[in-house]
Write a protein that holds these residues in place. Structure first.
Motif, PDB file in Angstrom:
ATOM      1  N   UNK A 126      37.175  41.564  40.473  1.00  0.00           N
ATOM      2  CA  UNK A 126      37.598  43.079  40.913  1.00  0.00           C
ATOM      3  C   UNK A 126      37.511  42.507  42.421  1.00  0.00           C
ATOM      4  N   UNK A 127      38.319  43.003  43.400  1.00  0.00           N
ATOM      5  CA  UNK A 127      38.424  42.554  44.675  1.00  0.00           C
ATOM      6  C   UNK A 127      39.071  43.690  45.668  1.00  0.00           C
ATOM      7  N   UNK A 128      38.689  44.386  46.667  1.00  0.00           N
ATOM      8  CA  UNK A 128      39.126  45.241  47.432  1.00  0.00           C
ATOM      9  C   UNK A 128      38.058  46.207  48.018  1.00  0.00           C
ATOM     10  N   UNK A 129      38.586  47.036  48.640  1.00  0.00           N
ATOM     11  CA  UNK A 129      40.170  47.448  48.669  1.00  0.00           C
ATOM     12  C   UNK A 129      40.769  46.985  49.874  1.00  0.00           C
ATOM     13  N   UNK A 130      41.998  46.699  49.678  1.00  0.00           N
ATOM     14  CA  UNK A 130      42.816  46.075  50.571  1.00  0.00           C
ATOM     15  C   UNK A 130      43.641  47.292  51.378  1.00  0.00           C
ATOM     16  N   UNK A 131      44.145  46.735  52.713  1.00  0.00           N
ATOM     17  CA  UNK A 131      44.963  48.050  53.344  1.00  0.00           C
ATOM     18  C   UNK A 131      46.395  48.164  52.824  1.00  0.00           C
ATOM     19  N   UNK A 132      46.818  47.177  52.067  1.00  0.00           N
ATOM     20  CA  UNK A 132      48.229  47.277  51.804  1.00  0.00           C
ATOM     21  C   UNK A 132      48.523  46.649  50.213  1.00  0.00           C
ATOM     22  N   UNK A 133      49.511  47.234  49.654  1.00  0.00           N
ATOM     23  CA  UNK A 133      49.816  46.568  48.432  1.00  0.00           C
ATOM     24  C   UNK A 133      50.387  45.113  48.695  1.00  0.00           C
ATOM     25  N   UNK A 134      51.135  44.891  49.741  1.00  0.00           N
ATOM     26  CA  UNK A 134      51.425  43.663  50.019  1.00  0.00           C
ATOM     27  C   UNK A 134      50.413  42.580  49.888  1.00  0.00           C
ATOM     28  N   UNK A 135      49.169  42.820  50.870  1.00  0.00           N
ATOM     29  CA  UNK A 135      48.155  42.055  50.834  1.00  0.00           C
ATOM     30  C   UNK A 135      47.460  41.900  49.403  1.00  0.00           C
ATOM     31  N   UNK A 136      47.557  42.821  48.775  1.00  0.00           N
ATOM     32  CA  UNK A 136      46.903  42.984  47.505  1.00  0.00           C
ATOM     33  C   UNK A 136      47.833  41.849  46.502  1.00  0.00           C
ATOM     34  N   UNK A 137      49.096  41.953  46.540  1.00  0.00           N
ATOM     35  CA  UNK A 137      49.722  40.934  45.742  1.00  0.00           C
ATOM     36  C   UNK A 137      49.765  39.786  46.197  1.00  0.00           C
ATOM     37  N   UNK A 138      49.521  39.310  47.454  1.00  0.00           N
ATOM     38  CA  UNK A 138      49.307  38.080  48.012  1.00  0.00           C
ATOM     39  C   UNK A 138      48.139  37.514  47.631  1.00  0.00           C
ATOM     40  N   UNK A 139      47.048  38.179  47.508  1.00  0.00           N
ATOM     41  CA  UNK A 139      45.687  37.753  46.999  1.00  0.00           C
ATOM     42  C   UNK A 139      45.792  37.690  45.560  1.00  0.00           C
ATOM     43  N   UNK A 140      46.627  38.360  44.882  1.00  0.00           N
ATOM     44  CA  UNK A 140      46.718  38.048  43.414  1.00  0.00           C
ATOM     45  C   UNK A 140      47.275  36.889  43.241  1.00  0.00           C
ATOM     46  N   UNK A 141      48.298  36.455  43.794  1.00  0.00           N
ATOM     47  CA  UNK A 141      48.855  35.187  43.730  1.00  0.00           C
ATOM     48  C   UNK A 141      48.004  33.883  44.054  1.00  0.00           C
ATOM     49  N   UNK A 142      47.524  34.385  45.094  1.00  0.00           N
ATOM     50  CA  UNK A 142      46.447  33.518  45.700  1.00  0.00           C
ATOM     51  C   UNK A 142      45.348  32.907  44.559  1.00  0.00           C
ATOM     52  N   UNK A 143      44.671  33.911  43.904  1.00  0.00           N
ATOM     53  CA  UNK A 143      43.760  33.789  42.931  1.00  0.00           C
ATOM     54  C   UNK A 143      44.262  33.107  41.551  1.00  0.00           C
ATOM     55  N   UNK A 144      45.764  33.477  41.384  1.00  0.00           N
ATOM     56  CA  UNK A 144      46.256  32.787  40.168  1.00  0.00           C
ATOM     57  C   UNK A 144      46.517  31.313  40.265  1.00  0.00           C
ATOM     58  N   UNK A 145      46.987  30.790  41.517  1.00  0.00           N
ATOM     59  CA  UNK A 145      47.289  29.348  41.704  1.00  0.00           C
ATOM     60  C   UNK A 145      45.698  28.781  41.886  1.00  0.00           C
ATOM     61  N   UNK A 146      44.813  29.444  42.408  1.00  0.00           N
ATOM     62  CA  UNK A 146      43.515  28.726  42.628  1.00  0.00           C
ATOM     63  C   UNK A 146      42.949  28.566  41.294  1.00  0.00           C
ATOM     64  N   UNK A 147      42.951  29.469  40.557  1.00  0.00           N
ATOM     65  CA  UNK A 147      42.593  29.425  39.163  1.00  0.00           C
ATOM     66  C   UNK A 147      43.208  28.145  38.058  1.00  0.00           C
ATOM     67  N   UNK A 148      44.330  27.838  38.526  1.00  0.00           N
ATOM     68  CA  UNK A 148      44.984  26.636  38.217  1.00  0.00           C
ATOM     69  C   UNK A 148      44.674  25.363  38.379  1.00  0.00           C
ATOM     70  N   UNK A 149      44.155  25.617  39.898  1.00  0.00           N
ATOM     71  CA  UNK A 149      43.289  24.449  40.358  1.00  0.00           C
ATOM     72  C   UNK A 149      41.898  24.147  39.527  1.00  0.00           C
ATOM     73  N   UNK A 150      41.187  25.582  39.447  1.00  0.00           N
ATOM     74  CA  UNK A 150      39.835  25.472  38.971  1.00  0.00           C
ATOM     75  C   UNK A 150      39.779  25.018  37.609  1.00  0.00           C
ATOM     76  N   UNK A 151      40.932  25.157  36.747  1.00  0.00           N
ATOM     77  CA  UNK A 151      41.089  24.816  35.358  1.00  0.00           C
ATOM     78  C   UNK A 151      41.043  23.197  35.268  1.00  0.00           C
ATOM     79  N   UNK A 152      41.576  22.531  36.297  1.00  0.00           N
ATOM     80  CA  UNK A 152      41.720  20.943  36.357  1.00  0.00           C
ATOM     81  C   UNK A 152      40.056  20.659  36.635  1.00  0.00           C
ATOM     82  N   UNK A 153      39.411  21.322  37.536  1.00  0.00           N
ATOM     83  CA  UNK A 153      37.985  21.111  37.945  1.00  0.00           C
ATOM     84  C   UNK A 153      37.008  21.131  36.816  1.00  0.00           C
ATOM     85  N   UNK A 154      37.403  22.342  36.028  1.00  0.00           N
ATOM     86  CA  UNK A 154      36.420  22.315  34.859  1.00  0.00           C
ATOM     87  C   UNK A 154      36.860  21.535  33.489  1.00  0.00           C
ATOM     88  N   UNK A 155      38.173  21.077  33.367  1.00  0.00           N
ATOM     89  CA  UNK A 155      38.308  19.804  32.389  1.00  0.00           C
ATOM     90  C   UNK A 155      37.607  18.770  32.353  1.00  0.00           C
TER      91      UNK A 155
END
Length: 155
Positions: A126-155
């Motif tokens: 859970x993260x926020x509050x953000x000042x705009x829906x655009x920044x929230x969406x950008x953050x969601x996308x960033x975490x998503x690709x970060x977690x793909x990288x994390x999957x590889x570190x944890x493997x």
């Protein structure tokens, strides 16, 4: 509550992600600077190890600098947070003060809950509050690709 406060409350990111690793290892990936350097930041963004400080305790620092290139220019995105709740390996909460021009309110809270699934881990973020829906969406996308990288570190 005023209308502006309600608008900010609607810009809170909530997401779940399961990792094929024990809870202790997933928690450590958020508190060990060497591991953070290996995965933190969206694809195309690095977090240099020498610019990460983690003091794993209440009142401790959780600081990183994300670096990337945009239009041929080096860009930086500092994260300067203070750990407000620290219960390894189940809960980490950090609060970051930010400038209003980064699309956020003056303070963003990051809450990470780590649920043991018997050898696997469900992370509830859970993260926020953000000042705009655009920044929230950008953050969601960033975490998503970060977690793909994390999957590889944890493997």
């Amino acid at each position: 509550m005023n209308t502006q406060q309600n608008a900010h409350e609607s810009h809170v990111l909530s997401m779940n992600r399961e990792f094929d690793a024990p809870r202790e290892l997933v928690f450590k990936a958020f508190t060990d600077p060497d591991q953070l350097a290996a995965w933190f930041g969206p694809v195309g963004v690095d977090s240099p190890r020498d610019r990460i400080v983690v003091e794993p305790r209440v009142g401790g620092a959780w600081q990183l600098v994300m670096v990337w290139e945009e239009d041929g220019l080096a860009k930086e995105g500092p994260i300067d947070a203070v750990i407000s709740v620290f219960h390894p390996p189940s809960l980490l909460v950090a609060t970051q003060r930010v400038e209003p021009d980064v699309g956020a309110t003056s303070q963003i809270e990051l809450r990470l809950e780590f649920e043991d699934l018997g050898g696997r881990t469900r992370l509830h973020l859970i993260q926020g509050p953000f000042g705009s829906a655009e920044f929230l969406d950008m953050t969601r996308e960033g975490w998503g690709t970060s977690f793909t990288k994390l999957d590889k570190v944890l493997a």
